[in-house]
Scaffold this motif. Structure first.
Motif, PDB file in Angstrom:
ATOM      1  N   ARG A  74     -18.573  35.517  17.531  1.00 23.90           N
ATOM      2  CA  ARG A  74     -17.472  35.462  18.492  1.00 23.90           C
ATOM      3  C   ARG A  74     -16.488  36.610  18.281  1.00 23.90           C
ATOM      4  NH1 ARG A  74     -15.396  31.068  21.166  1.00 23.90           N
ATOM      5  NH2 ARG A  74     -17.579  30.428  21.268  1.00 23.90           N
ATOM      6  N   LYS A 106     -12.925  22.652  29.150  1.00 23.28           N
ATOM      7  CA  LYS A 106     -13.344  23.510  28.041  1.00 23.28           C
ATOM      8  C   LYS A 106     -14.366  24.532  28.509  1.00 23.28           C
ATOM      9  CE  LYS A 106     -15.648  23.336  23.524  1.00 23.28           C
ATOM     10  NZ  LYS A 106     -16.254  22.431  22.495  1.00 23.28           N
ATOM     11  N   GLU A 107     -15.357  24.094  29.278  1.00 26.49           N
ATOM     12  CA  GLU A 107     -16.392  25.002  29.755  1.00 26.49           C
ATOM     13  C   GLU A 107     -15.830  25.989  30.782  1.00 26.49           C
ATOM     14  OE1 GLU A 107     -16.731  21.720  29.554  1.00 26.49           O
ATOM     15  OE2 GLU A 107     -18.137  21.604  27.859  1.00 26.49           O
ATOM     16  N   ASN A 109     -12.777  27.152  30.829  1.00 30.00           N
ATOM     17  CA  ASN A 109     -12.048  28.163  30.053  1.00 30.00           C
ATOM     18  C   ASN A 109     -13.012  29.162  29.417  1.00 30.00           C
ATOM     19  OD1 ASN A 109      -9.569  27.047  30.651  1.00 30.00           O
ATOM     20  ND2 ASN A 109      -9.457  25.829  28.782  1.00 30.00           N
ATOM     21  N   ARG A 110     -14.168  28.652  28.985  1.00 31.24           N
ATOM     22  CA  ARG A 110     -15.148  29.541  28.371  1.00 31.24           C
ATOM     23  C   ARG A 110     -15.694  30.539  29.396  1.00 31.24           C
ATOM     24  NH1 ARG A 110     -16.067  32.488  24.361  1.00 31.24           N
ATOM     25  NH2 ARG A 110     -18.234  32.839  23.806  1.00 31.24           N
ATOM     26  N   TYR A 113     -13.144  33.176  29.924  1.00 35.82           N
ATOM     27  CA  TYR A 113     -13.144  34.104  28.785  1.00 35.82           C
ATOM     28  C   TYR A 113     -14.293  35.108  28.894  1.00 35.82           C
ATOM     29  CZ  TYR A 113     -13.672  35.758  23.975  1.00 35.82           C
ATOM     30  OH  TYR A 113     -13.802  36.555  22.864  1.00 35.82           O
ATOM     31  N   LEU A 114     -15.431  34.657  29.416  1.00 34.76           N
ATOM     32  CA  LEU A 114     -16.597  35.530  29.541  1.00 34.76           C
ATOM     33  C   LEU A 114     -16.515  36.464  30.747  1.00 34.76           C
ATOM     34  CD1 LEU A 114     -19.423  32.990  28.612  1.00 34.76           C
ATOM     35  CD2 LEU A 114     -18.581  34.892  27.227  1.00 34.76           C
ATOM     36  N   VAL A 136     -23.946  28.200  27.606  1.00 35.80           N
ATOM     37  CA  VAL A 136     -22.695  27.479  27.872  1.00 35.80           C
ATOM     38  C   VAL A 136     -22.907  26.402  28.928  1.00 35.80           C
ATOM     39  CG1 VAL A 136     -20.353  27.696  28.807  1.00 35.80           C
ATOM     40  CG2 VAL A 136     -21.216  29.404  27.186  1.00 35.80           C
ATOM     41  N   PHE A 214      -8.677  36.483  27.993  1.00 31.74           N
ATOM     42  CA  PHE A 214      -8.779  35.237  28.751  1.00 31.74           C
ATOM     43  C   PHE A 214      -8.348  35.413  30.204  1.00 31.74           C
ATOM     44  CE2 PHE A 214      -8.155  34.253  24.315  1.00 31.74           C
ATOM     45  CZ  PHE A 214      -9.096  33.273  24.081  1.00 31.74           C
TER      46      PHE A 214
END
Length: 270
Positions: A74, A106-107, A109-110, A113-114, A136, A214
């Protein structure tokens, strides 16, 4: 600055290139210039161990912590995006994902971020495909279809998609605020400043810059408005991060050497 977030910055920017491990005494010493007290460091370290980011180990100088493989991956990914001036060109295609159901917070937000933005509740788009996106979404248990797509209207149509998926006006203001806030911080460090002062200023610079991971999908210039503030902000960051690095590295080395010689702190291993 939160202790847990600061520890991620510390490991990613300074300790990862030095083996990804450090004594507890060094962690405390290195976060002290940021105003983070030893109890906060202890709490944050314990939390990161429980979450699988750090692994406790016994060093010659006492208790310490090592990055787990998950954390190392990460942080390497984050570093490639933080120091981003060499970003590759865009091939004109979007990675388009159509979900069969809602995504958890949560997913979601991921995905943000990606580098993915939303075109609707079940549609996500990015200018570049992220390697781990399938993992993910599979872990989230949500069915999906994935396409590589070019807009039929060319660049104007693609720019319209970008305007729907991301709030570029707010992002531009954030970049301008970043430069305005950090200019006096880094500008105060000169040839008469101590290594510790340079380290603290650089740490705050990197910490503030990391927040854009983010928010900014790092769109290609062809999809951005003219005179995009993110470009000048990236130049500002690169100049000062590079200028302050030698002094910051000297401070880190001294703290690590001091801890290795047996420097102890006022709490036990977790």
């Amino acid at each position: 600055m939160q202790a847990r977030s600061a520890l991620f910055d510390l490991y990613g920017d300074y300790l990862r290139p030095r083996g990804g491990r450090a004594p507890v005494a060094a962690l405390v010493k290195l976060l002290a210039p940021l105003g983070i007290a030893p109890p906060a460091v202890r709490t944050a370290v314990s939390r990161m161990v429980r979450q699988g980011w750090l692994h406790p180990l016994r060093l010659v100088s006492g208790p310490g912590y090592l990055l787990t493989p998950k954390a190392a991956r990460r942080l390497d990914e984050a570093a490639a995006r933080i120091y981003r001036t060499g970003r590759s060109s865009w091939d004109g295609r979007f990675d388009l994902i159509l979900l069969h159901g809602p995504l958890g917070r949560k997913e979601a937000n991921r995905l943000s971020y990606l580098g993915y933005g939303t075109l609707g509740e079940h549609a996500w788009v990015a200018p570049r495909a992220a390697d781990e996106i399938d993992a993910v979404l599979s872990d989230a248990g949500v069915g999906y279809e994935r396409f590589s797509a070019a807009h039929a209207a060319g660049s104007p149509g693609a720019a319209e998609v970008v305007g729907r998926a991301w709030d570029l006006s707010t992002l531009a203001e954030s970049y301008e605020t970043f430069v305005a806030d950090l200019r006096p911080v880094v500008g105060a460090v000169n040839a008469r400043s101590s290594d510790e002062e340079a380290y603290a200023a650089r740490f705050r610079l990197v910490h503030a810059w990391r927040s854009f991971l983010f928010r900014d999908p790092q769109l290609p210039p062809s999809l951005l408005p003219p005179r995009w503030p993110g470009a000048s902000a990236a130049g500002f960051f690169d100049r000062h991060a590079t200028r302050l690095r030698p002094a910051a590295d000297r401070y880190v080395e001294r703290c690590l050497q001091s801890a290795s010689r047996g420097g102890r702190v006022g709490f036990s291993d977790t």
